[in-house]
Design a protein around this motif. Structure first.
Motif, PDB file in Angstrom:
ATOM      1  N   VAL A  79       0.855  -1.189   0.000  1.00 48.59           N
ATOM      2  CA  VAL A  79       0.000   0.000   0.000  1.00 48.59           C
ATOM      3  C   VAL A  79       0.891   1.238   0.000  1.00 48.59           C
ATOM      4  O   VAL A  79       1.691   1.434   0.922  1.00 48.59           O
ATOM      5  CB  VAL A  79      -0.918   0.018   1.248  1.00 48.59           C
ATOM      6  CG1 VAL A  79      -1.810   1.242   1.236  1.00 48.59           C
ATOM      7  CG2 VAL A  79      -1.729  -1.262   1.338  1.00 48.59           C
ATOM      8  N   GLU A  80       0.758   2.044  -1.032  1.00 49.73           N
ATOM      9  CA  GLU A  80       1.498   3.300  -1.109  1.00 49.73           C
ATOM     10  C   GLU A  80       0.755   4.345  -0.276  1.00 49.73           C
ATOM     11  O   GLU A  80      -0.469   4.464  -0.358  1.00 49.73           O
ATOM     12  CB  GLU A  80       1.620   3.767  -2.563  1.00 49.73           C
ATOM     13  CG  GLU A  80       2.348   2.796  -3.477  1.00 49.73           C
ATOM     14  CD  GLU A  80       3.817   2.602  -3.128  1.00 49.73           C
ATOM     15  OE1 GLU A  80       4.432   3.509  -2.506  1.00 49.73           O
ATOM     16  OE2 GLU A  80       4.351   1.544  -3.485  1.00 49.73           O
ATOM     17  N   ASP A  81       1.499   5.079   0.532  1.00 49.95           N
ATOM     18  CA  ASP A  81       0.927   6.094   1.413  1.00 49.95           C
ATOM     19  C   ASP A  81       1.782   7.355   1.320  1.00 49.95           C
ATOM     20  O   ASP A  81       2.492   7.715   2.258  1.00 49.95           O
ATOM     21  CB  ASP A  81       0.895   5.538   2.848  1.00 49.95           C
ATOM     22  CG  ASP A  81       0.243   6.459   3.846  1.00 49.95           C
ATOM     23  OD1 ASP A  81      -0.489   7.386   3.435  1.00 49.95           O
ATOM     24  OD2 ASP A  81       0.476   6.265   5.050  1.00 49.95           O
ATOM     25  N   PRO A  82       1.740   8.046   0.160  1.00 50.27           N
ATOM     26  CA  PRO A  82       2.651   9.166  -0.082  1.00 50.27           C
ATOM     27  C   PRO A  82       2.512  10.309   0.924  1.00 50.27           C
ATOM     28  O   PRO A  82       3.473  11.029   1.161  1.00 50.27           O
ATOM     29  CB  PRO A  82       2.305   9.621  -1.495  1.00 50.27           C
ATOM     30  CG  PRO A  82       0.968   9.064  -1.780  1.00 50.27           C
ATOM     31  CD  PRO A  82       0.818   7.828  -0.946  1.00 50.27           C
ATOM     32  N   GLU A  83       1.357  10.450   1.532  1.00 52.36           N
ATOM     33  CA  GLU A  83       1.166  11.524   2.504  1.00 52.36           C
ATOM     34  C   GLU A  83       1.450  11.062   3.924  1.00 52.36           C
ATOM     35  O   GLU A  83       1.374  11.858   4.861  1.00 52.36           O
ATOM     36  CB  GLU A  83      -0.253  12.084   2.387  1.00 52.36           C
ATOM     37  CG  GLU A  83      -0.454  12.822   1.079  1.00 52.36           C
ATOM     38  CD  GLU A  83      -1.835  12.582   0.496  1.00 52.36           C
ATOM     39  OE1 GLU A  83      -2.713  12.105   1.223  1.00 52.36           O
ATOM     40  OE2 GLU A  83      -2.013  12.870  -0.693  1.00 52.36           O
ATOM     41  N   GLY A  84       1.718   9.777   4.106  1.00 48.01           N
ATOM     42  CA  GLY A  84       2.027   9.237   5.430  1.00 48.01           C
ATOM     43  C   GLY A  84       0.877   9.373   6.412  1.00 48.01           C
ATOM     44  O   GLY A  84       1.076   9.596   7.588  1.00 48.01           O
ATOM     45  N   ARG A  85      -0.340   9.203   5.923  1.00 45.54           N
ATOM     46  CA  ARG A  85      -1.503   9.415   6.786  1.00 45.54           C
ATOM     47  C   ARG A  85      -2.074   8.137   7.402  1.00 45.54           C
ATOM     48  O   ARG A  85      -2.890   8.210   8.309  1.00 45.54           O
ATOM     49  CB  ARG A  85      -2.596  10.157   6.024  1.00 45.54           C
ATOM     50  CG  ARG A  85      -3.156   9.439   4.837  1.00 45.54           C
ATOM     51  CD  ARG A  85      -4.254  10.251   4.156  1.00 45.54           C
ATOM     52  NE  ARG A  85      -4.922   9.485   3.141  1.00 45.54           N
ATOM     53  CZ  ARG A  85      -5.859   8.586   3.372  1.00 45.54           C
ATOM     54  NH1 ARG A  85      -6.243   8.346   4.589  1.00 45.54           N
ATOM     55  NH2 ARG A  85      -6.420   7.910   2.388  1.00 45.54           N
ATOM     56  N   LEU A  86      -1.641   6.965   6.933  1.00 42.79           N
ATOM     57  CA  LEU A  86      -2.153   5.717   7.493  1.00 42.79           C
ATOM     58  C   LEU A  86      -1.404   5.374   8.769  1.00 42.79           C
ATOM     59  O   LEU A  86      -0.178   5.368   8.803  1.00 42.79           O
ATOM     60  CB  LEU A  86      -2.017   4.573   6.488  1.00 42.79           C
ATOM     61  CG  LEU A  86      -2.770   4.759   5.172  1.00 42.79           C
ATOM     62  CD1 LEU A  86      -2.458   3.609   4.234  1.00 42.79           C
ATOM     63  CD2 LEU A  86      -4.249   4.870   5.421  1.00 42.79           C
TER      64      LEU A  86
END
Length: 81
Positions: A55-62
């Protein structure tokens, strides 16, 4: 901020496909997760493979704890990178 990638480890393909389908609804993931078969070293039998959901999470919100709880419903876990 650096891109963040979460790797969820599942016991089989069916579980991985279910997680990949459900994660968008649960967490609002825009990009479709990538499914990867992770054969154990020296194993020829596909039944002995684990499946990864990347899972890509470019905003680092997960949040790691929320992903841990989510994937545990399928007997999986989040791999700490």
């Amino acid at each position: 901020m650096d891109d963040v990638r979460h790797v969820l480890v599942l016991p089989d393909r069916d579980a991985a496909e279910e997680v990949a389908g459900a994660i968008g609804d649960r967490f609002g993931v825009a990009e479709e997760p990538q499914l990867v078969r992770d054969a154990l070293a020296g194993e020829d039998d596909a039944e002995d493979a684990q499946w990864l959901v990347v899972v890509e999470d470019p905003e680092g919100r997960l949040e790691a704890a929320a992903l841990d709880e989510f994937v545990a419903d399928w007997d999986g876990w989040r791999e700490a990178l």
